[in-house]
Design a protein around this motif. Structure first.
Motif, PDB file in Angstrom:
ATOM      1  N   UNK A 178       0.855  -1.308   0.089  1.00  0.00           N
ATOM      2  CA  UNK A 178       0.094   0.085  -0.117  1.00  0.00           C
ATOM      3  C   UNK A 178       0.807   1.379  -0.002  1.00  0.00           C
ATOM      4  N   UNK A 179       0.626   1.983  -0.637  1.00  0.00           N
ATOM      5  CA  UNK A 179       1.292   3.458  -0.451  1.00  0.00           C
ATOM      6  C   UNK A 179       0.231   4.454   0.063  1.00  0.00           C
ATOM      7  N   UNK A 180       0.938   4.972   1.311  1.00  0.00           N
ATOM      8  CA  UNK A 180       0.401   5.963   2.018  1.00  0.00           C
ATOM      9  C   UNK A 180       0.965   7.476   1.612  1.00  0.00           C
ATOM     10  N   UNK A 181       0.245   8.309   1.407  1.00  0.00           N
ATOM     11  CA  UNK A 181       0.514   9.757   1.190  1.00  0.00           C
ATOM     12  C   UNK A 181       0.072  10.737   2.331  1.00  0.00           C
ATOM     13  N   UNK A 182       0.913  11.432   3.000  1.00  0.00           N
ATOM     14  CA  UNK A 182       0.662  12.102   3.817  1.00  0.00           C
ATOM     15  C   UNK A 182       0.286  13.638   3.349  1.00  0.00           C
ATOM     16  N   UNK A 183      -0.523  14.404   4.308  1.00  0.00           N
ATOM     17  CA  UNK A 183      -1.048  15.756   3.881  1.00  0.00           C
ATOM     18  C   UNK A 183       0.449  16.471   3.405  1.00  0.00           C
ATOM     19  N   UNK A 184       1.304  16.268   3.949  1.00  0.00           N
ATOM     20  CA  UNK A 184       2.547  17.133   3.557  1.00  0.00           C
ATOM     21  C   UNK A 184       3.398  16.632   2.556  1.00  0.00           C
TER      22      UNK A 184
END
Length: 276
Positions: A74-80
């Motif tokens: 899974x690829x998690x992309x943060x608000x930053x």
């Protein structure tokens, strides 16, 4: 004692990347960001701050995007804008290139000997040097990443601390990836993991654990969102049936979704993304 070939190759290959260990006191940050996911938050392991700013003391909430890339990735992309790829083998989740990858070594489909040198932080769930268990506590901009080690089966025996459950604390969410989990979790494991708002669960039904065992673990974690992975040929309906009526089911035609703390479902939900 010489390293096993796999560990030796990985250790050599990762030397060009940013392999982050946090067991040495010299690497500790004097004022670490407290974990919001720990069941009992008392002391935090030593933390390496890769890109620390004072604003991280509060870690403002925002939207997190999670994409199913394939297999257990899974690829998690943060608000930053920090991209993290789980159980990274170099096959899935490489475009765009993640800034951080986590790996487990149960099979070659969960790690790579040759991570792209453009990846800043390479976090194996085992210690390639042997000895002490892998211990990660890393802050990259608005993401805090830590691990809880587990054992794996190898040739009929259990290899201690050979893999990790990784926990990603981002935008006030607690996101866990169970990895290639081969055994039941103890009370100590659950305590070290803490709260998980979102959990990624292998549902192959045998290569990791039976669906009965995995559903028991998932039920005890009682996360708001359950993301199946590592499915192979197991019918998804079998896992869903094991989880029972206490969990809603949400099937999506997309591979990605966006979530924030305020948008978590009130009823625990098995979210099945396209491709799982």
């Amino acid at each position: 004692m010489p390293l096993p070939r796999t560990a030796a190759v990985v250790a050599a290959a990762l030397s060009a990347a940013s392999l982050v260990w946090t067991s040495a006191p010299a690497q500790a940050q004097s004022d670490p960001v407290p974990s919001k996911c720990m069941a009992i938050a008392q002391a935090l392991p030593f933390v390496t701050f890769a890109s620390y700013t004072p604003a991280q003391a509060t870690r403002a909430s925002g939207d997190v995007t999670i994409t199913y890339a394939g297999h257990s990735t899974y690829v998690i992309e943060s608000p930053g804008g920090v991209r993290v790829a789980t159980d990274y083998s170099g096959v899935y989740g490489r475009d765009p290139l993640p800034r951080v990858i986590t790996m487990n070594k149960a099979h070659s489909t969960h790690f790579t000997n040759n991570p792209d040198p453009g990846i800043e932080y390479v976090l194996p769930g085992w210690n390639p040097d042997g000895g002490e268990p892998a211990r990660h506590a890393l802050v990259v901009d608005d993401v805090y990443i830590r691990n809880v080690t587990t054992d794996i089966r190898r040739f009929g025996t259990m290899e201690e601390n050979a893999n990790s459950i990784f926990i990603f604390e981002v935008a006030d969410l607690c996101i866990g990836h169970l990895g290639h989990l081969h055994h039941a979790l103890t009370d100590q494991h659950y305590g070290a993991i803490g709260r998980l708002d979102i959990v990624m669960v292998p549902v192959d039904g045998g290569m990791t654990q039976s669906l009965a065992n995995m559903s028991e673990i998932t039920t005890r974690l009682y996360s708001s969102i359950v993301l199946p992975m590592h499915r192979h040929s197991t019918p998804m309906g079998e896992f869903v049936a094991m989880m029972g009526e206490g969990f809603a089911v949400d099937r999506r035609a997309e591979r990605s979704f966006t979530v924030s703390l305020r948008e978590l479902p009130r009823r625990p939900t098995i979210l099945i993304l396209q491709g799982v």
